[in-house]
Design a protein around this motif. Structure first.
Motif, mmCIF file in Angstrom:
data_model
loop_
_atom_site.group_PDB
_atom_site.id
_atom_site.type_symbol
_atom_site.label_atom_id
_atom_site.label_comp_id
_atom_site.label_asym_id
_atom_site.label_seq_id
_atom_site.Cartn_x
_atom_site.Cartn_y
_atom_site.Cartn_z
ATOM 1 N N PHE A 125 65.637 -16.263 29.609
ATOM 2 C CA PHE A 125 66.488 -15.898 30.646
ATOM 3 C C PHE A 125 66.107 -14.736 31.372
ATOM 4 O O PHE A 125 64.849 -14.349 31.061
ATOM 5 C CB PHE A 125 67.967 -15.386 30.123
ATOM 6 N N ASN A 143 59.591 -13.681 31.263
ATOM 7 C CA ASN A 143 60.951 -14.383 31.504
ATOM 8 C C ASN A 143 60.567 -15.713 32.116
ATOM 9 O O ASN A 143 60.104 -15.736 33.115
ATOM 10 C CB ASN A 143 61.792 -13.378 32.373
ATOM 11 N N SER A 159 63.466 -18.513 32.893
ATOM 12 C CA SER A 159 64.818 -19.012 32.733
ATOM 13 C C SER A 159 65.035 -20.448 33.413
ATOM 14 O O SER A 159 64.267 -20.722 33.978
ATOM 15 C CB SER A 159 65.673 -17.826 33.406
ATOM 16 N N GLY A 169 67.842 -22.315 28.234
ATOM 17 C CA GLY A 169 66.793 -21.983 27.561
ATOM 18 C C GLY A 169 65.556 -23.050 27.346
ATOM 19 O O GLY A 169 64.713 -23.170 26.623
ATOM 20 N N ALA A 178 75.779 -17.884 31.290
ATOM 21 C CA ALA A 178 74.247 -17.438 31.277
ATOM 22 C C ALA A 178 73.709 -18.976 31.227
ATOM 23 O O ALA A 178 72.309 -18.835 30.916
ATOM 24 C CB ALA A 178 73.849 -16.496 30.462
ATOM 25 N N GLY A 179 73.927 -19.977 31.368
ATOM 26 C CA GLY A 179 73.469 -21.157 31.733
ATOM 27 C C GLY A 179 74.149 -22.360 30.683
ATOM 28 O O GLY A 179 74.786 -22.033 29.975
ATOM 29 N N ASN A 218 74.134 -22.022 26.794
ATOM 30 C CA ASN A 218 74.070 -20.758 26.171
ATOM 31 C C ASN A 218 75.189 -20.408 25.595
ATOM 32 O O ASN A 218 76.320 -20.888 25.685
ATOM 33 C CB ASN A 218 73.937 -19.995 27.545
ATOM 34 N N ARG A 250 72.060 -17.668 35.608
ATOM 35 C CA ARG A 250 70.642 -17.318 34.983
ATOM 36 C C ARG A 250 70.740 -16.315 34.000
ATOM 37 O O ARG A 250 69.642 -16.245 33.278
ATOM 38 C CB ARG A 250 69.810 -17.348 36.110
ATOM 39 N N SER A 251 71.951 -15.398 33.635
ATOM 40 C CA SER A 251 71.468 -14.446 32.827
ATOM 41 C C SER A 251 72.759 -13.740 32.346
ATOM 42 O O SER A 251 73.901 -14.166 33.224
ATOM 43 C CB SER A 251 70.587 -13.066 33.442
#
Length: 334
Positions: A48, A78, A80, A84, A170-171, A174, A197-198
């Motif tokens: 991420f 990183n 991302s 993942g 966060a995706g 996730n 994305r995070s």
């Protein structure tokens, strides 16, 4: 409601998967003496973007890594994308020499194949589990303008209007996504999912009211909780001294207890002695009082540590737990 990833992010995934694992390089790999590892910098790939909980955790470990690793640094990289899978695909294709490791999480290391059946690696076989670093408490937060202030009120309103609420994550796949999917399943509701994305971006989306809710790590949400940018609704795991008095999800929905976990994994095929050496280095860092204090007081979690066999067994349990949620919710990276 089926949860899908946007075309741009999926394009990035395809680009990452197209290269495929470098199996020739892995076949040509010759293991070095485990006692000599490392003799050069070690790369830890984080799935991420910078600023999230796993990035912060890994950088904290990186600050003390050289002391226990022959003076060699831990370099954080990183990568991302796709919950993942981009980072997982990259690391799965590297040589199992201990110099490229993955910051393991549920998407890249447990349920990625369930998320994308076309993925070019199987998380359950593509890695050598090394160590579980920490479990971080999660917190359901909402935009302060949301009228519903309790989980019960949120559920009641969502049942009346399945498209009335939006949540960020966060995706796809996730933990912050799966926790909301579990809430949807257990409460019999539906909301609109928007992936970011995070963990940091996930919370900012709620602050900006691009989404009404998210279920990130406590550490990701805490700065905005303190400033009033988001309001805590319920904790995913046990009570936390950081947020005293906040209700627990398990007291509202029996059996609902969730935490976001992170660890370290290496490409499959790593020599057992080398894997034990890598595990020992990270266990030494995990035992440091300052690391435990950071995880407990700053990130609202607990340090885990332990053997690589224990981590492997934990990953299998996570796969068994979340696969029905993924299949039942129609969660796919496609």
């Amino acid at each position: 409601m089926e949860h899908k990833i946007d075309r741009r992010t999926f394009g990035a995934l395809l680009a990452g998967l197209a290269a495929g694992p470098t199996f020739a390089a892995k076949a040509a790999f010759a293991a070095e003496d485990a006692t000599a590892w490392p003799t050069r910098p070690v790369r830890l790939v984080v799935p991420f973007g910078p600023g999230g909980a796993v990035d912060t955790l890994c950088r904290a470990f990186g600050q003390r890594f050289a002391e226990f690793a022959n003076g060699q640094p831990l370099v954080i990289e990183n990568r991302s994308g796709a919950g993942g899978l981009v980072a997982g695909s990259f690391v799965a294709g590297q040589a199992p020499d201990g110099y490229t490791l993955l910051a393991a999480d549920i998407g890249a290391n447990a349920i990625g194949k369930e998320l994308n059946p076309k993925a070019n690696y199987d998380p359950m076989t593509a890695f050598t589990p090394i160590i579980q670093l920490a479990n971080l408490n999660a917190v359901l937060v909402e935009n302060p303008n949301v009228a519903q202030k309790t989980v019960q009120e949120i559920i009641a309103t969502a049942k009346k209007d399945p498209n009335g609420f939006t949540y960020s994550s966060a995706g796809v796949g996730n933990g912050s996504h799966l926790f909301m999917a579990l809430l949807e399943r257990d409460a019999g509701i539906r909301m609109v999912h928007v992936p970011y994305r995070s963990g940091a971006e996930t919370v900012l989306a709620v602050v900006r009211n691009e989404a009404q809710f998210c279920f990130p790590t406590l550490s990701s949400a805490l700065p905005m909780i303190k400033t009033g940018g988001v309001r805590p609704v319920a904790l995913g795991a046990g009570p936390s001294p950081i947020l005293p008095g906040v209700p627990l999800m398990r007291d509202i929905l029996p059996g609902f207890e969730v935490a976001i976990w992170y660890g370290v994994a290496a490409p499959a095929g790593m020599d057992g002695a080398l894997a034990d050496r890598v595990n020992a280095v990270f266990n030494k860092i995990a035992a440091l009082p300052e690391i435990r204090k950071m995880v407990e007081d700053v990130q609202g979690g607990v340090v885990v540590g332990g053997s690589r066999q224990q981590f492997a067994a934990f990953i299998k349990r996570e796969y068994d737990r979340w696969t029905p949620v993924i299949r039942g919710g129609g969660i796919r990276v496609e």
